[in-house]
Motif scaffolding. Structure first.
Motif, PDB file in Angstrom:
ATOM      1  N   SER A 231      -2.286   3.479   0.793  1.00 25.22           N
ATOM      2  CA  SER A 231      -2.489   3.348  -0.656  1.00 25.22           C
ATOM      3  C   SER A 231      -3.093   4.634  -1.194  1.00 25.22           C
TER       4      SER A 231
ATOM      5  N   LEU B  61       0.787  -1.247   0.000  1.00 20.31           N
ATOM      6  CA  LEU B  61       0.000   0.000   0.000  1.00 20.31           C
ATOM      7  C   LEU B  61       0.827   1.309   0.000  1.00 20.31           C
ATOM      8  N   SER B  62       0.400   2.550  -0.825  1.00 16.46           N
ATOM      9  CA  SER B  62       1.183   3.804  -1.031  1.00 16.46           C
ATOM     10  C   SER B  62       0.424   5.077  -1.323  1.00 16.46           C
TER      11      SER B  62
ATOM     12  N   THR C  98      -1.980   4.216  -9.490  1.00 18.28           N
ATOM     13  CA  THR C  98      -2.340   3.762  -8.153  1.00 18.28           C
ATOM     14  C   THR C  98      -1.060   3.294  -7.490  1.00 18.28           C
TER      15      THR C  98
ATOM     16  N   SER D  79       7.252   0.635  -2.306  1.00 23.37           N
ATOM     17  CA  SER D  79       5.974   0.907  -2.965  1.00 23.37           C
ATOM     18  C   SER D  79       5.876   0.104  -4.255  1.00 23.37           C
TER      19      SER D  79
ATOM     20  N   TYR E 262       0.720   1.419  -3.827  1.00 23.67           N
ATOM     21  CA  TYR E 262       0.558   0.644  -2.601  1.00 23.67           C
ATOM     22  C   TYR E 262       1.875   0.660  -1.835  1.00 23.67           C
TER      23      TYR E 262
END
Length: 231
Positions: free
Chosen positions: A113, A6-7, A24, A75, A26
């Protein structure tokens, strides 16, 4: 893509006037002794044909310089057009995907995230392994983007990539709205991204004009990440 890692950001795509991208991210933490095995798990999965939708790129980053609120170690970032990213997230979970998550979750601890999109980029995509990220709250996005374009269309050095983007989902409580990403080839440049203006009077004057004409900007924080892999 639940239960991953998650990032909160990332980026890489086309050159000026080409299509910008959605992303996206994470963020997760890995113990030092497990970094190599996590890299192999990620590389083995995304290195296989069919592991991601057409037009999607996947990056693994190490979080190198950061404040204590961005204290994850790594990430995974997905980038692509809106359609490509939509196709990626519309995929039905497969046995291989579930096995990948099971393996990864054995060695990682989730942190955060996020999602967003780039607005304008200058320079070559996906090339520069050292990336400085500057988080900010922009009062007038149109004014900021116009000043950013005017300066970087003429003075962004050829050996780096710079992107202005916007956070959409998963923003922190600190109030950031936008980010600037500067990708370079080495830490010397990452630690002195301003230095080229010392010997370029026109760039120095244009930088002052850019800062004077971009509107109110609140600097939130910054981080530096290192690209470990791209698929």
């Amino acid at each position: 893509m639940k239960n991953l890692f998650l990032s909160v950001f990332a980026f890489c795509t086309t050159i000026l006037f080409a299509q910008e991208y959605h992303w996206t991210s994470y963020n997760f933490s890995v113990a030092n002794e497990d970094v190599e095995v996590v890299g192999k798990i990620v590389g083995d999965y995304f290195g296989e044909e069919g592991s991601k939708s057409a037009g999607v790129s996947v990056f693994l980053f190490e979080n190198h310089f950061n404040d204590n609120s961005i204290n994850y170690s790594h990430s995974i970032v997905f980038t692509g057009s809106l359609n490509a990213m939509g196709a990626q997230y519309d995929q039905q979970p497969s046995a291989k995907w579930q096995l990948f998550l099971t393996k990864l979750n054995q060695y990682t601890e989730g942190h955060s995230s996020g999602a967003g999109r780039s607005l304008v980029s200058f320079g070559e995509t996906g090339k520069h392994p050292i990336q400085n990220l500057y988080w900010m709250n922009v009062e007038n996005p149109q004014k900021f983007a116009a000043a950013f374009k005017k300066y970087n269309s003429k003075f962004n050095p050829s050996d780096r990539r710079v992107t202005l983007g916007r956070f959409a989902l998963g923003a922190s409580p600190y109030g950031e709205s936008h980010y600037v990403l500067v990708g370079v080839d080495d830490f010397k440049t990452a630690m002195s991204t301003w230095k080229y203006r010392e010997t370029n009077k026109a760039a120095s004057a244009a930088w002052k004009e850019y800062r004077d004409n971009r509107g109110e900007v609140e600097f939130i924080r910054s981080t530096t990440r290192v690209m470990l892999g791209k698929w």
